[in-house]
Scaffold this motif. Structure first.
Motif, PDB file in Angstrom:
ATOM      1  N   THR A   1    -110.401 -37.897  52.162  1.00 58.22           N
ATOM      2  CA  THR A   1    -111.056 -38.907  51.332  1.00 58.22           C
ATOM      3  C   THR A   1    -110.584 -40.308  51.727  1.00 58.22           C
ATOM      4  N   GLY A   2    -109.248 -40.413  51.915  1.00 59.83           N
ATOM      5  CA  GLY A   2    -108.705 -41.720  52.294  1.00 59.83           C
ATOM      6  C   GLY A   2    -109.293 -42.203  53.610  1.00 59.83           C
ATOM      7  N   LEU A   3    -109.388 -41.291  54.578  1.00 60.11           N
ATOM      8  CA  LEU A   3    -109.922 -41.667  55.893  1.00 60.11           C
ATOM      9  C   LEU A   3    -111.401 -42.033  55.795  1.00 60.11           C
ATOM     10  N   ARG A   4    -112.095 -41.303  54.930  1.00 58.88           N
ATOM     11  CA  ARG A   4    -113.532 -41.570  54.740  1.00 58.88           C
ATOM     12  C   ARG A   4    -113.720 -42.989  54.215  1.00 58.88           C
ATOM     13  N   MET A   5    -112.784 -43.365  53.281  1.00 62.22           N
ATOM     14  CA  MET A   5    -112.921 -44.685  52.666  1.00 62.22           C
ATOM     15  C   MET A   5    -112.658 -45.793  53.684  1.00 62.22           C
ATOM     16  N   ILE A   6    -111.742 -45.518  54.623  1.00 67.12           N
ATOM     17  CA  ILE A   6    -111.538 -46.550  55.645  1.00 67.12           C
ATOM     18  C   ILE A   6    -112.453 -46.305  56.862  1.00 67.12           C
ATOM     19  N   LYS A   7    -113.446 -45.462  56.634  1.00 65.67           N
ATOM     20  CA  LYS A   7    -114.519 -45.201  57.606  1.00 65.67           C
ATOM     21  C   LYS A   7    -113.978 -44.694  58.948  1.00 65.67           C
ATOM     22  N   SER A   8    -113.024 -43.798  58.878  1.00 63.22           N
ATOM     23  CA  SER A   8    -112.543 -43.194  60.116  1.00 63.22           C
ATOM     24  C   SER A   8    -113.332 -41.920  60.383  1.00 63.22           C
ATOM     25  N   PRO A   9    -113.804 -41.748  61.617  1.00 68.71           N
ATOM     26  CA  PRO A   9    -114.586 -40.532  61.905  1.00 68.71           C
ATOM     27  C   PRO A   9    -113.728 -39.274  61.877  1.00 68.71           C
ATOM     28  N   LEU A  10    -112.423 -39.442  61.718  1.00 69.58           N
ATOM     29  CA  LEU A  10    -111.534 -38.280  61.735  1.00 69.58           C
ATOM     30  C   LEU A  10    -111.586 -37.476  60.442  1.00 69.58           C
ATOM     31  N   ASP A  11    -112.160 -38.073  59.389  1.00 68.54           N
ATOM     32  CA  ASP A  11    -112.000 -37.482  58.062  1.00 68.54           C
ATOM     33  C   ASP A  11    -112.385 -36.004  57.993  1.00 68.54           C
ATOM     34  N   ARG A  12    -113.476 -35.624  58.693  1.00 69.01           N
ATOM     35  CA  ARG A  12    -113.925 -34.240  58.534  1.00 69.01           C
ATOM     36  C   ARG A  12    -113.026 -33.231  59.245  1.00 69.01           C
ATOM     37  N   TYR A  13    -112.265 -33.707  60.225  1.00 71.73           N
ATOM     38  CA  TYR A  13    -111.368 -32.776  60.929  1.00 71.73           C
ATOM     39  C   TYR A  13    -110.201 -32.335  60.061  1.00 71.73           C
TER      40      TYR A  13
ATOM     41  N   PHE B   1    -109.426 -21.928  36.249  1.00 69.95           N
ATOM     42  CA  PHE B   1    -110.649 -22.736  36.089  1.00 69.95           C
ATOM     43  C   PHE B   1    -110.607 -23.973  36.986  1.00 69.95           C
ATOM     44  N   PRO B   2    -109.563 -24.812  36.863  1.00 76.87           N
ATOM     45  CA  PRO B   2    -109.529 -25.971  37.769  1.00 76.87           C
ATOM     46  C   PRO B   2    -109.395 -25.577  39.238  1.00 76.87           C
ATOM     47  N   LEU B   3    -108.672 -24.474  39.490  1.00 79.69           N
ATOM     48  CA  LEU B   3    -108.425 -24.080  40.881  1.00 79.69           C
ATOM     49  C   LEU B   3    -109.736 -23.681  41.563  1.00 79.69           C
ATOM     50  N   PHE B   4    -110.453 -22.747  40.952  1.00 82.20           N
ATOM     51  CA  PHE B   4    -111.694 -22.271  41.580  1.00 82.20           C
ATOM     52  C   PHE B   4    -112.752 -23.365  41.575  1.00 82.20           C
ATOM     53  N   GLY B   5    -112.759 -24.161  40.475  1.00 79.55           N
ATOM     54  CA  GLY B   5    -113.693 -25.301  40.410  1.00 79.55           C
ATOM     55  C   GLY B   5    -113.400 -26.262  41.546  1.00 79.55           C
ATOM     56  N   GLY B   6    -112.111 -26.557  41.743  1.00 83.04           N
ATOM     57  CA  GLY B   6    -111.701 -27.492  42.801  1.00 83.04           C
ATOM     58  C   GLY B   6    -112.076 -26.962  44.170  1.00 83.04           C
ATOM     59  N   PHE B   7    -111.807 -25.661  44.405  1.00 85.42           N
ATOM     60  CA  PHE B   7    -112.148 -25.058  45.696  1.00 85.42           C
ATOM     61  C   PHE B   7    -113.657 -25.166  45.960  1.00 85.42           C
ATOM     62  N   LEU B   8    -114.428 -24.874  44.912  1.00 82.16           N
ATOM     63  CA  LEU B   8    -115.893 -24.891  45.062  1.00 82.16           C
ATOM     64  C   LEU B   8    -116.374 -26.301  45.413  1.00 82.16           C
ATOM     65  N   LEU B   9    -115.836 -27.297  44.694  1.00 82.82           N
ATOM     66  CA  LEU B   9    -116.277 -28.678  44.937  1.00 82.82           C
ATOM     67  C   LEU B   9    -115.889 -29.131  46.341  1.00 82.82           C
ATOM     68  N   VAL B  10    -114.675 -28.771  46.762  1.00 77.63           N
ATOM     69  CA  VAL B  10    -114.238 -29.168  48.110  1.00 77.63           C
ATOM     70  C   VAL B  10    -115.099 -28.454  49.163  1.00 77.63           C
ATOM     71  N   TYR B  11    -115.438 -27.207  48.892  1.00 81.46           N
ATOM     72  CA  TYR B  11    -116.304 -26.447  49.806  1.00 81.46           C
ATOM     73  C   TYR B  11    -117.679 -27.114  49.909  1.00 81.46           C
ATOM     74  N   LEU B  12    -118.222 -27.526  48.742  1.00 81.78           N
ATOM     75  CA  LEU B  12    -119.537 -28.183  48.735  1.00 81.78           C
ATOM     76  C   LEU B  12    -119.476 -29.539  49.434  1.00 81.78           C
TER      77      LEU B  12
ATOM     78  N   ALA C   1    -120.625 -35.530  49.800  1.00 82.23           N
ATOM     79  CA  ALA C   1    -120.765 -36.442  48.653  1.00 82.23           C
ATOM     80  C   ALA C   1    -119.382 -36.761  48.105  1.00 82.23           C
ATOM     81  N   MET C   2    -119.068 -38.072  47.981  1.00 81.44           N
ATOM     82  CA  MET C   2    -117.712 -38.475  47.589  1.00 81.44           C
ATOM     83  C   MET C   2    -117.342 -38.010  46.191  1.00 81.44           C
ATOM     84  N   ILE C   3    -118.331 -37.994  45.301  1.00 85.02           N
ATOM     85  CA  ILE C   3    -118.035 -37.619  43.921  1.00 85.02           C
ATOM     86  C   ILE C   3    -117.455 -36.201  43.853  1.00 85.02           C
ATOM     87  N   LEU C   4    -117.975 -35.321  44.716  1.00 85.69           N
ATOM     88  CA  LEU C   4    -117.524 -33.931  44.712  1.00 85.69           C
ATOM     89  C   LEU C   4    -116.048 -33.852  45.090  1.00 85.69           C
ATOM     90  N   VAL C   5    -115.702 -34.569  46.153  1.00 90.21           N
ATOM     91  CA  VAL C   5    -114.340 -34.440  46.654  1.00 90.21           C
ATOM     92  C   VAL C   5    -113.336 -35.093  45.704  1.00 90.21           C
TER      93      VAL C   5
END
Lengths: 414, 169
Positions: free
Chosen positions: A45-57, A103-114, A120-124
């Protein structure tokens, strides 16, 4: 959940010992994985905000469905059952604690997976907060093992949450996760077989600096946190092996720190395997160390519990046997058969053989068949003129049958 | 600065290592089960022989202190019992020399906290609740934190007074 509690049989003292190992085994999967996802989500997320293409790796290697289910979901289900057994006999609502984690764990995993699919930044953002909460609740629940003295009083995990130990252990977990994630990312992108490596556009230098910085941060904070932990731990949890393991961990962290400085100073990638292996060992050692503390803290509790469980089991067996015996119907035909095969060698009705004649000994049992049954099951010497009767090894059905046959035959003769 | 970074790191980690050794030493001196002048075994006396706690700690139910029994009480049995064992011979040595045994105290509250055994026994608190299962402790060690939060949790759950003055006189 009452129903879940009733599903569990009380464990024996050997099983308690085994449970500690199984819990450690599951934690060795669950916590490093949770740390990896948590830290790489934040870094991505931090890398995405500073627009680094590395974020997805940062998220790519471990946020697939397979790793999530294998290392994120299954261990927590196993841990739920293991803890339910471990806290057997206490009033702790373990199932509810785990709902609070899951609940938060599986919810968190699902959102990060999505997020991995849709970006979408809101998900992460939401996913990260949920995972952080899940990690905190996990640590606070595990740390209940450190305080068996409060189990009788804890209704919610909140008192444990506010303890200084939980906060220190959470910080240790975060520092370990940062180190571990940095080391694995560095290893994956610099030592992994060629075909898994990213494309030409990948900025290797930036990746090396970011992961090196992460590792150095984790390595520098860990010893201070460990010392703080040892300083504040209740005295009944400490053991010499825990201190020794702590010292070994600090030495390994020192070696890691020097390797990381080497990584940051060099212009080419090196020490990738070393830091990955050392960081993994350090994570494991810290978990083993805490397990030693938990084991020491619970030594007394488990002795008391083993006694309680033993008594419960004895009562349970006695009740079950009484119930079973109550349903057995005396079968006089079987009694006659046993009488002819076993009893007549030593006893007759009118005359003394090896043992006394029935006419002498049976009158006292006429209105007390239970006493006769008890005697046949467990014979004791009564009359010093006769040798003790050997135990015939009859089961309840046979004892009932032969007792009924003897008493009815005696009554008929009278 | 950058040149000396490895040296600074080495110094930092050696410092941490020394500190952990200091903590370990401190724990060995104060926190671990202290060595007693005679290796008295609770597992034998309270476990195998089944003696009640009050057989030796006679004042626990009628005074603030549980007290360690006098040597004369030990000698009631050990005039004849197990006299060939080395630890019992040590005990007999103390008795013959008419010397007190300097037992090391294991459970020590800070001076500002007052604890009364009598009140707790009267309220039905089992000895093992604070002292653990002595039958399984070859050498007695502190098995509870004795922290105020723990005391207060128990007082709350049993509706015992939680007034400051109850424990801090």
């Amino acid at each position: 959940m009452q129903m879940l509690n009733e599903l569990l049989l009380p464990p024996t003292d050997q099983q308690f010992g085994m449970l500690a190992y199984l819990i450690l085994f599951m934690l060795l999967f669950a916590l490093p994985y949770l740390g990896l996802v948590l830290v790489s989500t934040l870094a991505s997320t931090g890398l995405r905000m500073i627009k680094s293409p590395l974020d997805r790796y940062f998220l790519e290697p471990w946020t697939g469905g397979g790793p999530m289910i294998t290392f994120g979901v299954i261990p927590f289900f196993c841990l739920m059952f293991l803890f339910q057994l471990y806290f057997y006999g206490s009033s702790l609502p373990v199932f509810e604690y785990f709902l609070r984690i899951m609940f938060p764990l599986f919810g968190g995993f699902l959102l990060v997976y999505l997020y991995g699919k849709s970006r979408a930044m809101i998900l992460v953002g939401l996913g990260f907060v949920l995972l952080l909460a899940a990690a905190f609740f996990t640590i606070s629940t595990i740390d209940l093992m450190l305080f068996p003295e409060i189990w009788a009083f804890v209704e919610t995990p909140l008192p444990a949450v506010f303890s200084i130990q939980v906060i220190i252990h959470f910080l240790i977990f975060l520092a370990l996760s940062i180190l571990f994630t940095g080391a694995w990312l560095y290893f994956l992108y610099f030592r992994w077989p060629e075909h898994r490596r990213p494309t030409q556009t990948f900025d290797y230098d930036q990746m090396r600096k970011i992961t090196g910085g992460m590792m150095l941060g984790g390595v520098l904070f860990l010893p201070v946190l460990m010392l703080w932990d040892f300083y504040t731990l209740p005295v009944y949890t400490l053991t010499s092996p825990a201190f020794a393991l702590g010292a070994v961990t600090i030495v390994l962290l020192g070696v890691l720190a020097l390797a990381i400085v080497g990584i940051l100073r060099a212009t080419v990638a090196r020490f990738a395997v070393t830091v990955m292996v050392l960081a993994t060992i350090v994570f494991g050692l810290v978990l083993v160390n805490h397990q030693l503390l938990y084991a020491r803290a619970n030594q007394e509790h488990l002795t008391l519990l083993a006694d309680q469980v033993k008594k419960e089991k004895e009562n349970w067996t006695a009740e079950r046997e009484a119930k079973r015996d109550a349903n057995v119907v005396a079968d006089e035909k079987l009694g006659e058969k046993i009488y002819n095969e076993r009893c007549t060698a030593c006893h007759l009705f009118e005359q003394r053989v090896v043992g006394p004649p029935y006419n002498e000994v049976l009158p006292k049992y006429v209105d007390n068949v239970a006493a006769l049954e008890a005697f046949i099951r467990n014979p004791v010497k009564v009359n010093p003129d006769y040798p003790a009767m050997p135990n015939q090894g009859l089961n309840v059905r046979e004892v009932k049958a032969v007792s009924a046959y003897l008493l009815s035959t005696y009554a008929a003769k009278e | 600065m950058k040149r000396y970074l490895p040296l600074i790191l080495v110094a930092y980690f050696i410092g941490c290592l020394l500190l952990i050794l200091v903590l370990a030493r401190q724990w060995q001196d104060t926190g671990q089960a202290p060595e007693q002048p005679i290796a008295f075994s609770h597992p034998i006396h309270a476990g195998n022989l089944g003696l009640e706690c009050t057989y030796c700690h006679q004042t626990v139910a009628r005074s603030p202190q549980a007290t360690v029994p006098p040597v004369s009480l030990c000698m009631e049995c050990h005039k004849n019992a197990a006299i060939d064992r080395p630890e019992v011979q040590k005990l007999r040595g103390f008795w013959e020399r008419q010397e007190p045994i300097h037992w090391q105290r294991v459970y020590q509250l800070p001076w500002h906290a007052v604890f009364n055994h009598k009140r707790h026994i009267k309220a039905g608190v089992d000895c093992s609740f604070c002292h653990g299962e002595l039958k399984a402790q070859a050498r007695v060690r502190q098995v509870r934190s004795l922290m105020m939060g723990w005391c207060v949790s128990c007082h709350r759950s049993r509706n015992a007074p939680t007034d400051c003055w109850t424990c801090h006189k």
